[in-house]
Design a protein around this motif. Structure first.
Motif, PDB file in Angstrom:
ATOM      1  N   LYS A  57     -18.416  27.989 -27.783  1.00 23.83           N
ATOM      2  CA  LYS A  57     -19.143  29.213 -27.476  1.00 23.83           C
ATOM      3  C   LYS A  57     -19.375  30.101 -28.695  1.00 23.83           C
ATOM      4  O   LYS A  57     -18.645  30.041 -29.672  1.00 23.83           O
ATOM      5  CB  LYS A  57     -18.359  30.046 -26.450  1.00 23.83           C
ATOM      6  N   LEU A  58     -20.378  30.958 -28.528  1.00 23.83           N
ATOM      7  CA  LEU A  58     -20.615  32.066 -29.443  1.00 23.83           C
ATOM      8  C   LEU A  58     -20.122  33.303 -28.693  1.00 23.83           C
ATOM      9  O   LEU A  58     -20.590  33.585 -27.585  1.00 23.83           O
ATOM     10  CB  LEU A  58     -22.114  32.180 -29.749  1.00 23.83           C
ATOM     11  N   VAL A  59     -19.151  34.015 -29.256  1.00 26.74           N
ATOM     12  CA  VAL A  59     -18.516  35.142 -28.572  1.00 26.74           C
ATOM     13  C   VAL A  59     -18.732  36.410 -29.383  1.00 26.74           C
ATOM     14  O   VAL A  59     -18.640  36.387 -30.611  1.00 26.74           O
ATOM     15  CB  VAL A  59     -16.990  34.903 -28.388  1.00 26.74           C
ATOM     16  N   TYR A  60     -19.013  37.522 -28.693  1.00 25.15           N
ATOM     17  CA  TYR A  60     -19.150  38.812 -29.368  1.00 25.15           C
ATOM     18  C   TYR A  60     -18.178  39.796 -28.738  1.00 25.15           C
ATOM     19  O   TYR A  60     -18.095  39.913 -27.516  1.00 25.15           O
ATOM     20  CB  TYR A  60     -20.577  39.362 -29.252  1.00 25.15           C
ATOM     21  N   THR A  63     -15.782  46.526 -31.453  1.00 23.17           N
ATOM     22  CA  THR A  63     -14.572  46.939 -32.154  1.00 23.17           C
ATOM     23  C   THR A  63     -13.459  47.361 -31.203  1.00 23.17           C
ATOM     24  O   THR A  63     -12.313  47.001 -31.383  1.00 23.17           O
ATOM     25  CB  THR A  63     -14.892  48.084 -33.133  1.00 23.17           C
ATOM     26  N   PHE A  64     -13.799  48.107 -30.171  1.00 22.84           N
ATOM     27  CA  PHE A  64     -12.771  48.590 -29.252  1.00 22.84           C
ATOM     28  C   PHE A  64     -12.737  47.776 -27.962  1.00 22.84           C
ATOM     29  O   PHE A  64     -12.119  48.179 -26.990  1.00 22.84           O
ATOM     30  CB  PHE A  64     -12.982  50.072 -28.942  1.00 22.84           C
ATOM     31  N   GLY A  65     -13.408  46.622 -27.941  1.00 19.45           N
ATOM     32  CA  GLY A  65     -13.382  45.758 -26.768  1.00 19.45           C
ATOM     33  C   GLY A  65     -14.136  46.307 -25.571  1.00 19.45           C
ATOM     34  O   GLY A  65     -13.944  45.847 -24.454  1.00 19.45           O
ATOM     35  N   VAL A  66     -14.988  47.301 -25.797  1.00 11.77           N
ATOM     36  CA  VAL A  66     -15.747  47.900 -24.700  1.00 11.77           C
ATOM     37  C   VAL A  66     -16.759  46.904 -24.152  1.00 11.77           C
ATOM     38  O   VAL A  66     -16.924  46.766 -22.959  1.00 11.77           O
ATOM     39  CB  VAL A  66     -16.460  49.192 -25.164  1.00 11.77           C
ATOM     40  N   ASN A  67     -17.454  46.202 -25.034  1.00 10.37           N
ATOM     41  CA  ASN A  67     -18.422  45.193 -24.633  1.00 10.37           C
ATOM     42  C   ASN A  67     -17.992  43.848 -25.195  1.00 10.37           C
ATOM     43  O   ASN A  67     -17.527  43.756 -26.317  1.00 10.37           O
ATOM     44  CB  ASN A  67     -19.820  45.517 -25.186  1.00 10.37           C
ATOM     45  N   GLN A  68     -18.154  42.835 -24.386  1.00  6.98           N
ATOM     46  CA  GLN A  68     -17.865  41.488 -24.832  1.00  6.98           C
ATOM     47  C   GLN A  68     -18.723  40.522 -24.031  1.00  6.98           C
ATOM     48  O   GLN A  68     -19.049  40.783 -22.886  1.00  6.98           O
ATOM     49  CB  GLN A  68     -16.395  41.148 -24.649  1.00  6.98           C
ATOM     50  N   PHE A  69     -19.124  39.454 -24.672  1.00 11.99           N
ATOM     51  CA  PHE A  69     -19.822  38.397 -23.960  1.00 11.99           C
ATOM     52  C   PHE A  69     -19.643  37.094 -24.709  1.00 11.99           C
ATOM     53  O   PHE A  69     -19.331  37.072 -25.898  1.00 11.99           O
ATOM     54  CB  PHE A  69     -21.307  38.717 -23.736  1.00 11.99           C
ATOM     55  N   ALA A  70     -19.804  36.001 -23.982  1.00  7.17           N
ATOM     56  CA  ALA A  70     -19.670  34.663 -24.548  1.00  7.17           C
ATOM     57  C   ALA A  70     -20.868  33.843 -24.081  1.00  7.17           C
ATOM     58  O   ALA A  70     -21.244  33.895 -22.917  1.00  7.17           O
ATOM     59  CB  ALA A  70     -18.370  34.018 -24.093  1.00  7.17           C
ATOM     60  N   ILE A  71     -21.441  33.108 -25.016  1.00  7.31           N
ATOM     61  CA  ILE A  71     -22.604  32.276 -24.715  1.00  7.31           C
ATOM     62  C   ILE A  71     -22.244  30.831 -25.034  1.00  7.31           C
ATOM     63  O   ILE A  71     -21.832  30.526 -26.151  1.00  7.31           O
ATOM     64  CB  ILE A  71     -23.816  32.690 -25.586  1.00  7.31           C
ATOM     65  N   ASN A  72     -22.375  29.950 -24.062  1.00  2.00           N
ATOM     66  CA  ASN A  72     -22.163  28.524 -24.318  1.00  2.00           C
ATOM     67  C   ASN A  72     -23.259  28.034 -25.253  1.00  2.00           C
ATOM     68  O   ASN A  72     -24.425  28.392 -25.085  1.00  2.00           O
ATOM     69  CB  ASN A  72     -22.215  27.717 -23.023  1.00  2.00           C
ATOM     70  N   TYR A  73     -22.898  27.212 -26.223  1.00  2.00           N
ATOM     71  CA  TYR A  73     -23.903  26.684 -27.144  1.00  2.00           C
ATOM     72  C   TYR A  73     -24.974  25.900 -26.392  1.00  2.00           C
ATOM     73  O   TYR A  73     -26.142  25.916 -26.759  1.00  2.00           O
ATOM     74  CB  TYR A  73     -23.270  25.799 -28.215  1.00  2.00           C
ATOM     75  N   SER A  74     -24.585  25.244 -25.308  1.00  2.00           N
ATOM     76  CA  SER A  74     -25.542  24.453 -24.527  1.00  2.00           C
ATOM     77  C   SER A  74     -26.612  25.334 -23.865  1.00  2.00           C
ATOM     78  O   SER A  74     -27.671  24.837 -23.498  1.00  2.00           O
ATOM     79  CB  SER A  74     -24.811  23.634 -23.464  1.00  2.00           C
ATOM     80  N   ASP A  75     -26.333  26.628 -23.719  1.00  4.07           N
ATOM     81  CA  ASP A  75     -27.297  27.554 -23.107  1.00  4.07           C
ATOM     82  C   ASP A  75     -28.235  28.192 -24.131  1.00  4.07           C
ATOM     83  O   ASP A  75     -29.212  28.840 -23.759  1.00  4.07           O
ATOM     84  CB  ASP A  75     -26.569  28.668 -22.343  1.00  4.07           C
ATOM     85  N   ILE A  76     -27.950  28.044 -25.409  1.00  7.87           N
ATOM     86  CA  ILE A  76     -28.780  28.666 -26.444  1.00  7.87           C
ATOM     87  C   ILE A  76     -30.075  27.881 -26.609  1.00  7.87           C
ATOM     88  O   ILE A  76     -30.059  26.668 -26.791  1.00  7.87           O
ATOM     89  CB  ILE A  76     -28.015  28.781 -27.778  1.00  7.87           C
ATOM     90  N   ARG A  77     -31.184  28.595 -26.509  1.00 10.57           N
ATOM     91  CA  ARG A  77     -32.512  27.979 -26.621  1.00 10.57           C
ATOM     92  C   ARG A  77     -33.133  28.181 -28.001  1.00 10.57           C
ATOM     93  O   ARG A  77     -33.936  27.381 -28.452  1.00 10.57           O
ATOM     94  CB  ARG A  77     -33.460  28.559 -25.564  1.00 10.57           C
TER      95      ARG A  77
END
Length: 128
Positions: A57-60, A63-77
């Protein structure tokens, strides 16, 4: 600059504890990045954080963990250059969102975007 093993280990524990990645996934590298929380980059609120590359995955994380998301590489277009506001330092990642059954755009402000775009394209199996 090379990532330290100690910091990679900390990220590994943190992402596993947050269920952002599975216990089988492994953090490989990380970079400082800003993420645009709006699709209108000129007017966007940029959130400072870390962009992490794992095996799966690509994970973001902000700094304070307020926003986070993870994208599977297989989903990246697509991963390509773009502007970050008015500066040519942006990177746009377009990925399929299973929840909405549509593609979603993620805009980042990063240093060394060419290297990161190549890395994403390689992991996602995209032709460059």
């Amino acid at each position: 600059m090379a990532n330290s093993d100690k910091q990679l280990s900390r990220w590994q524990r943190a992402l596993t504890d947050l269920n952002a990645i599975s216990s089988n996934d492994k953090v490989e590298s990380y970079y400082t990045a800003n993420w645009a929380s709006s699709s209108f980059a000129i007017f966007a609120t940029w959130r400072k954080g870390t962009l992490l590359f794992t095996k799966e995955k690509l994970v973001y994380m902000t700094t304070f963990g307020v926003n986070q998301f993870a994208i599977n590489y297989s989903d990246i277009r697509e991963a390509k250059k773009c502007f970050a506001g008015l500066l040519p330092m942006g990177m746009l990642v377009i990925a399929y969102d299973k929840k909405t059954d549509k593609t979603k755009k993620y805009k980042f402000w990063v240093a060394g975007r060419k290297k990161l775009i190549r890395q994403i394209a390689e992991k996602a199996g995209l032709a460059q």
